[in-house]
Design an enzyme around this catalytic site. Structure first.
Site, mmCIF file in Angstrom:
data_model
loop_
_atom_site.group_PDB
_atom_site.id
_atom_site.type_symbol
_atom_site.label_atom_id
_atom_site.label_comp_id
_atom_site.label_asym_id
_atom_site.label_seq_id
_atom_site.Cartn_x
_atom_site.Cartn_y
_atom_site.Cartn_z
ATOM 1 N N SER A 120 2.063 -0.669 2.936
ATOM 2 C CA SER A 120 1.819 0.001 4.213
ATOM 3 C C SER A 120 2.168 -0.910 5.374
ATOM 4 C CB SER A 120 0.358 0.419 4.335
ATOM 5 O OG SER A 120 0.155 0.995 5.617
ATOM 6 N N LYS A 178 -3.118 3.468 -2.075
ATOM 7 C CA LYS A 178 -2.230 3.680 -0.923
ATOM 8 C C LYS A 178 -2.343 5.128 -0.430
ATOM 9 C CE LYS A 178 0.957 3.364 2.200
ATOM 10 N NZ LYS A 178 2.138 4.136 2.138
ATOM 11 N N GLU A 186 -5.898 7.365 7.188
ATOM 12 C CA GLU A 186 -5.052 7.279 8.391
ATOM 13 C C GLU A 186 -4.984 8.656 9.095
ATOM 14 O OE1 GLU A 186 -1.149 5.500 7.523
ATOM 15 O OE2 GLU A 186 -0.243 7.168 8.610
ATOM 16 N N HIS A 236 -5.488 5.405 1.496
ATOM 17 C CA HIS A 236 -5.228 4.738 2.778
ATOM 18 C C HIS A 236 -4.562 5.717 3.746
ATOM 19 C CE1 HIS A 236 -2.235 2.985 5.471
ATOM 20 N NE2 HIS A 236 -3.038 1.941 5.617
ATOM 21 N N ASN A 237 -3.544 6.423 3.271
ATOM 22 C CA ASN A 237 -2.842 7.364 4.151
ATOM 23 C C ASN A 237 -3.741 8.531 4.545
ATOM 24 O OD1 ASN A 237 -0.711 5.669 3.476
ATOM 25 N ND2 ASN A 237 0.772 7.327 3.477
#
Ligand code: NBP
Length: 476
Positions: A128, A182, A189, A185-186
Site C-alpha cells: 500500500s 491488504k 480506507e 486495509h483498503n
C-alpha cells in the site's frame, strides 16, 4: 546470475518498486511483457542503481541468484495467472514468487497451493502507498511460508516505510493472509474517507463555510488525535483552487465516487464471516448511492425533506463536536476491521498478530495515522482483545466524545444531511454495548414462521413453540 531480486511488470508500481530496491543497494533484474517499459525504465532510472534488464522471461529468470526472488507486479487477475504460468517452468525448487499486486485473497490461496505442490514458495503480498509509496517506502504485508520470509523479509523490510526506525513490513501469515490484510486495509480506507467526507459535509452545511475555510479546520485537526495522511490530503484538496474556473476544486468535481473493488470484496467477506463491518459497508454503499444516477434524479425530483436547516450558534463547539464524532466513528470502523481480521485469521488458521498489522500501517500506506500506535498498544496489552473499543484507552477516548457524537448524528438527521457512516457507527456502538437486543423478537419470529427454534435466557437447550397448534413448547 547476479541479481538479488527481480521485478516483472514495470507499470507505475513495478518500476517504482524496482527503483526502490535499486536505491537500497540491491541488484535488481527487471522485465516487462512489452520491452518498451523496460527500456524506458532503463533510460529514466538506469543510473539510480544496479538494474539488469531482460527482454525475455527466460533471460530474466537466468539473471537471478538462487533461491530466486521474483516480484510480480502486474494487473490483478488473469494477467497474474498468465505471468505465473510463464514463470513457473523456468524456476527451480525453493525459488520464491512474490505477487505484489492487488490479488483477491482466495486467488492467493489457490496460487500458493499450486506453487507449493511444485516446490516453490508463493508469497501473496499486500503493498500500500500507491505510486509514491512504492518508490519511497510502502507498507508491505507479505503472506506465505515463514521459511520464505527468512530470506525475502529483510529485502522487503529494507525498502518499506519506517516509523521511529521500525519497518512497515512484517510477516503476516500463511497463504492468503497478506492479501487478506491488504483488502481489509483498503476497506478501512473506504470507511475513513467516507467519515471525512461526512464531516466535511456537516461543516459545510452547518457553518456555510467555503471549502478553503473547511480545509483550514482539517489542517488544524491534523495536529491532534486525528493526525493522518487522509486528513492531511483532505486539508490540501479543500484548499486547492481550480485553475480554469477559479472555483474551489472540490466544488467542480462530479459527486459520483468510483471504486476498483477492494471495498466490495471486504464487505462480501464481512458478510461471509458474519462480522458486522458496518463502517466499511456504509462507505461502500455510499459510493454506490452517489453513482446511482437515475435514482438520485428521481429522488431529487420527488422526495420532500421535512428538515430543519442546521443552525449553528456556537461555531467552535460545533466544529469540536464534528471532530469528536469523526474520531469516535473512526475508532468503530477500525475496531470492526480488526474484528474481521481476527475472524478470518481464526477461520483460516493464519494466526495474525493484529497489533503488528496496526504497526506496519503507521507509515507508507493510505490509512497511516498517529492513532494506529494506540491500536498496537491495545493489542500489546491484550493480544486476545475481543473488542478494540473495549480497550481502556479507546473506551475513554470515545466516551469523552460520546455526547458530541450523539448531538452530531441527531443534528444531521434533523437537518436531512446524510451521514450514514457517522450514524451507523453510533448504532453499532449502542448495539455492541446493549444489555439486551431486539434480536430476541427476531428469533421468536423465525420460530413462528419457519420453526427455526430459539434458546431461552433461563435454561439451556434449543426449543420450538407449536405456533399454529396449541402453542406448547418442545425441546428441539
Ligand atoms: P497495472 O495494474 O496497470 O498493470 C499493468 C502491467 O500489467 C503492465 O506491466 C502490463 O504489461 C502487465 N500485464 C497485463 Br495488463 N497483462 C499482462 C499479461 N497477460 N502478461 C504479462 N503482463 C501483463 O499496473 P500498476 O498500476 O503498476 O499496478 C500493478 C499492480 O499493483 C496491480 O495489481 C495493482 O492493483 C497493484 N497496486 C496498484 C496500486 C496503485 O496505486 N496503482 C497500489 C497498490 C497496488 P504491458 O506493459 O506489456 O502491457
Amino acid at each position: 546470475a547476479r541479481a538479488q531480486i527481480g521485478v516483472t511488470g514495470l507499470a507505475v508500481m513495478g518500476r517504482n518498486l524496482a527503483r526502490n530496491f535499486a536505491r537500497h543497494g540491491y541488484t535488481v533484474a527487471v522485465h516487462n511483457r512489452s520491452f518498451a517499459k523496460t527500456q524506458s525504465l532503463m533510460d529514466e532510472a538506469g543510473g539510480e542503481g544496479d538494474l539488469v534488464p531482460s527482454e525475455s522471461m527466460a533471460d530474466f529468470v537466468a539473471s537471478l541468484e538462487r533461491p530466486r526472488k521474483v516480484v510480480v507486479m502486474v494487473k490483478a487477475g488473469a494477467a497474474t495467472d498468465a505471468v505465473i504460468d510463464e514463470l513457473v517452468p523456468l524456476l527451480e525448487e525453493g525459488d520464491i514468487v512474490v505477487d505484489a499486486g492487488n490479488a483477491h485473497f482466495p486467488d492467493t490461496i489457490r496460487r500458493e497451493e499450486a506453487l507449493r505442490a511444485q516446490g516453490l514458495h508463493f508469497v501473496g503480498t499486500g503493498v500500500s502507498g500507491g505510486e509514491e509509496g512504492a518508490l519511497l517506502g510502502p507498507s508491505i504485508m507479505p503472506g506465505g511460508t515463514r521459511e520464505s520470509y527468512e530470506s525475502l523479509g529483510p529485502i522487503l523490510e529494507a525498502i518499506s516505510a519506517k516509523v521511529d526506525g521500525t519497518p512497515c513490513c512484517t510477516y503476516v501469515g500463511p497463504n492468503g493472509a497478506g492479501h487478506f490484510v491488504k483488502m481489509v486495509h483498503n476497506g478501512i480506507e473506504y470507511a475513513d474517507m467516507q467519515l471525512i467526507a461526512e464531516a466535511y459535509d456537516l461543516l459545510k452545511q452547518g457553518l456555510g463555510a467555503s471549502a478553503a475555510e473547511i480545509g483550514q479546520i482539517f489542517a488544524e485537526w491534523n495536529t491532534g488525535d486525528l493526525e493522518s495522511f487522509l486528513i492531511e490530503i483532505t486539508a490540501d484538496v479543500l484548499q486547492h483552487v481550480d485553475a480554469e474556473t477559479g472555483a474551489a476544486f472540490v466544488d467542480i468535481v462530479l459527486d459520483q465516487a468510483e471504486q476498483k473493488g477492494t471495498g466490495r470484496w471486504t464487505v462480501q467477506n464481512g458478510l461471509d464471516l458474519g462480522v458486522p463491518i458496518t463502517g466499511i459497508a456504509e462507505a461502500t454503499f455510499a459510493r454506490a448511492l452517489s453513482g446511482s444516477v437515475p435514482q438520485r434524479e428521481a429522488g431529487r425530483a420527488a422526495l420532500p425533506a421535512h428538515a430543519t436547516a442546521l443552525e449553528v450558534t456556537d461555531r467552535d463547539s460545533f466544529v469540536e463536536d464534528v471532530r469528536r464524532a469523526l474520531y469516535a466513528s473512526k475508532v468503530v470502523a477500525y475496531s470492526q476491521g480488526f474484528d474481521q481480521i481476527a475472524a478470518a485469521s481464526a477461520e483460516n488458521g493464519w494466526d495474525i498478530d493484529r497489533g503488528a498489522m496496526a504497526r506496519i500501517w503507521r507509515g507508507g500506506c493510505i490509512i497511516r495515522a498517529r492513532f494506529l500506535n494506540r491500536i498496537t498498544e491495545a493489542y500489546e496489552r491484550d493480544p486476545q482483545l475481543s473488542l478494540l473499543l473495549a480497550d481502556p484507552y479507546f473506551t475513554d477516548a470515545v466516551g469523552e466524545g460520546l455526547a458530541a457524537w450523539r448531538r452530531v448524528v441527531a443534528q444531521a438527521a434533523t437537518a436531512g444531511i446524510p451521514a450514514p457512516a457517522f450514524s451507523s457507527s453510533l448504532s453499532y456502538y449502542d448495539g455492541v454495548r446493549a444489555e439486551r437486543l431486539p434480536a430476541a423478537l427476531i428469533q421468536a419470529q423465525r420460530d413462528f414462521f419457519g420453526a427455526h427454534t430459539y434458546r431461552r435466557t433461563d435454561r439451556d437447550g434449543t426449543f420450538h413453540t407449536q405456533w399454529s397448534g396449541d402453542r406448547t413448547e418442545q425441546e428441539a
